[in-house]
Design a protein around this motif. Structure first.
Motif, PDB file in Angstrom:
ATOM      1  N   GLY A  36       0.932  -1.312  -0.155  1.00  0.00           N
ATOM      2  CA  GLY A  36       0.002  -0.061  -0.012  1.00  0.00           C
ATOM      3  C   GLY A  36       0.775   1.353  -0.073  1.00  0.00           C
ATOM      4  N   PRO A  37       1.594   1.546   1.032  1.00  0.00           N
ATOM      5  CA  PRO A  37       2.624   2.405   0.950  1.00  0.00           C
ATOM      6  C   PRO A  37       3.474   2.459  -0.401  1.00  0.00           C
ATOM      7  CG  PRO A  37       2.442   1.798   3.171  1.00  0.00           C
ATOM      8  CD  PRO A  37       1.850   0.714   2.337  1.00  0.00           C
ATOM      9  N   VAL A  38       3.822   1.521  -0.725  1.00  0.00           N
ATOM     10  CA  VAL A  38       4.803   1.621  -2.008  1.00  0.00           C
ATOM     11  C   VAL A  38       3.867   1.907  -3.142  1.00  0.00           C
ATOM     12  CG1 VAL A  38       5.689  -0.053  -3.485  1.00  0.00           C
ATOM     13  CG2 VAL A  38       6.348  -0.620  -1.249  1.00  0.00           C
ATOM     14  N   ALA A  39       2.734   1.639  -3.372  1.00  0.00           N
ATOM     15  CA  ALA A  39       1.850   2.218  -4.325  1.00  0.00           C
ATOM     16  C   ALA A  39       1.718   3.607  -4.291  1.00  0.00           C
ATOM     17  CB  ALA A  39       0.412   1.328  -4.330  1.00  0.00           C
ATOM     18  N   ALA A  40       1.551   4.044  -2.820  1.00  0.00           N
ATOM     19  CA  ALA A  40       1.182   5.353  -3.069  1.00  0.00           C
ATOM     20  C   ALA A  40       2.420   6.208  -3.424  1.00  0.00           C
ATOM     21  CB  ALA A  40       0.809   5.883  -1.455  1.00  0.00           C
ATOM     22  N   GLU A  41       3.515   5.839  -2.949  1.00  0.00           N
ATOM     23  CA  GLU A  41       4.985   6.337  -3.090  1.00  0.00           C
ATOM     24  C   GLU A  41       5.123   6.319  -4.848  1.00  0.00           C
ATOM     25  OE1 GLU A  41       9.637   6.323  -2.115  1.00  0.00           O
ATOM     26  OE2 GLU A  41       8.202   4.921  -1.011  1.00  0.00           O
ATOM     27  N   ALA A  42       4.752   5.244  -5.479  1.00  0.00           N
ATOM     28  CA  ALA A  42       4.659   5.116  -7.054  1.00  0.00           C
ATOM     29  C   ALA A  42       3.730   5.886  -7.624  1.00  0.00           C
ATOM     30  CB  ALA A  42       4.686   3.593  -7.353  1.00  0.00           C
ATOM     31  N   GLY A  43       2.761   6.643  -7.035  1.00  0.00           N
ATOM     32  CA  GLY A  43       1.806   7.663  -7.709  1.00  0.00           C
ATOM     33  C   GLY A  43       0.532   6.652  -7.998  1.00  0.00           C
ATOM     34  N   ALA A  44       0.040   5.745  -7.267  1.00  0.00           N
ATOM     35  CA  ALA A  44      -1.264   5.171  -7.441  1.00  0.00           C
ATOM     36  C   ALA A  44      -2.494   6.134  -7.525  1.00  0.00           C
ATOM     37  CB  ALA A  44      -1.331   4.198  -6.384  1.00  0.00           C
ATOM     38  N   THR A  45      -3.255   6.354  -8.461  1.00  0.00           N
ATOM     39  CA  THR A  45      -4.258   7.322  -8.298  1.00  0.00           C
ATOM     40  C   THR A  45      -5.533   6.781  -7.540  1.00  0.00           C
ATOM     41  OG1 THR A  45      -4.968   6.325 -10.484  1.00  0.00           O
ATOM     42  CG2 THR A  45      -3.356   7.902 -10.848  1.00  0.00           C
ATOM     43  N   SER A  46      -5.591   5.685  -7.228  1.00  0.00           N
ATOM     44  CA  SER A  46      -6.794   4.975  -6.322  1.00  0.00           C
ATOM     45  C   SER A  46      -6.422   3.912  -5.803  1.00  0.00           C
ATOM     46  CB  SER A  46      -8.246   5.298  -6.955  1.00  0.00           C
ATOM     47  OG  SER A  46      -8.071   4.052  -7.871  1.00  0.00           O
ATOM     48  N   MET A  47      -7.112   3.301  -4.677  1.00  0.00           N
ATOM     49  CA  MET A  47      -6.625   2.201  -4.155  1.00  0.00           C
ATOM     50  C   MET A  47      -7.787   1.764  -3.051  1.00  0.00           C
ATOM     51  SD  MET A  47      -2.900   0.843  -2.898  1.00  0.00           S
ATOM     52  CE  MET A  47      -2.514   2.333  -1.821  1.00  0.00           C
TER      53      MET A  47
END
Length: 314
Positions: free
Chosen positions: A184-195
């Motif tokens: 989850g934090p990795v996706a946020a740092e990678a620029g996830a647009t929604s989750m």
């Protein structure tokens, strides 16, 4: 819940009227969930320790899906007065074991008498300076991706309900889910647009993103092939493993959208694409799983777990 080592985020643990938890970011992410005996778990299917771990896991996954790290858990327990102390100790052991896997503390809660075991957990989380990743910010052209396992818990539940023996791996997945917390934090740092986390089923939970963002999604069937262990369990039961993958809940995998062309971070795999126009408008409501196509077609079966549907089988 006393007598355990607390992490550095716990400034004051159990023993006073309230706990004090560090919030260095200045914001706190909070969520809560509940497990009810006979509704969400059975003591002949899961040990108290497994139930404790599962309760923490499903809350921790909610925090991870916002791009945050869990820091503290508040645990409230209702149980009959004749509940064995050994059972409560094992439940506590499971709660602490999963919390410690996350580097989080168990900082308080409450205990009351009830007719059956009810476990309610509130979790606090830390965004560590990043913005929260929401359901409402997916855009057309984004990639749809998942991290973690799909359909395993549903397969385990089906095996337990059928009482056929064997298939230990899928049973274990139902008893204690393994959310990909760090993804989850990795996706946020990678620029996830929604989750979101997948608690009710892939179609149902992606449907929440569709309704909130005003989009549709088209999933790629080839990217959703079930694991051979699921196929084996489905063959033994006369079920369809693909249905477990699409609609099975309680694996607490994570689903997210990423910008088109972006490289997905480790642990994430592409399963589809975001399309324009959900037909409900951003923030609108839709039937469960509405707006999510599979191979360009609407899914006609149930989309996932219904909170006010039937209890556990058996």
């Amino acid at each position: 819940m006393t007598g355990r080592d607390q992490p550095d985020t716990t400034l004051l643990g159990p023993g006073d009227d309230a706990a004090v938890v560090r919030a260095a970011d200045g914001r706190v992410v909070a969520s809560s969930d509940m497990l009810v005996q006979g509704r969400h778990f059975r003591l002949d299917w899961s040990t108290p320790e497994q139930i404790g771990r599962k309760a923490v896991a499903q809350n921790g996954a909610d925090i991870a899906s916002m791009g945050a790290w869990p820091t503290a858990f508040l645990v409230s327990l209702g149980c009959p007065p004749d509940t064995p102390v050994a059972m409560l100790d094992a439940l506590t052991d499971g709660i602490w074991a999963e919390a410690e896997c996350l580097g989080a503390g168990v900082v308080g809660g409450d205990t009351v008498q009830s007719d059956q075991i009810v476990l309610s957990i509130t979790v606090l989380g830390d965004l560590r300076g990043r913005d929260a990743v929401l359901r409402s910010t997916a855009t057309a052209g984004d990639q749809v991706a998942v991290a973690g396992r799909l359909g395993w818990s549903a397969a385990g539940l089906a095996v337990l309900a059928a009482d056929i023996g064997g298939h230990a791996e899928v049973i274990a997945a139902h008893q204690v889910p393994e959310p990909p917390y760090g993804s989850g934090p990795v996706a946020a740092e990678a620029g996830a647009t929604s989750m979101t986390d997948i608690s009710d089923g892939l179609l149902a939970d992606l449907g929440h993103i569709c309704a909130a963002s005003g989009v549709r999604m088209d999933l790629e069937p080839a990217a959703l092939e079930p694991d051979p262990l699921l196929v084996a369990a489905a063959a033994a039961l006369g079920d369809d493993a693909v249905v477990w993958v699409l609609t099975g809940g309680e694996d607490h995998a994570l689903a997210a959208t990423f910008p088109s062309g972006a490289e997905l971070p480790d642990g994430w795999r592409r399963i589809g694409v975001v399309l324009p126009d959900a037909g409900t408008g951003a923030g609108g409501t839709a039937a469960r799983g509405a707006g999510v196509l599979v191979g360009g077609r609407e899914w006609t079966g149930a989309a996932g777990w219904e909170s006010f549907g039937a209890n556990l089988s058996g």
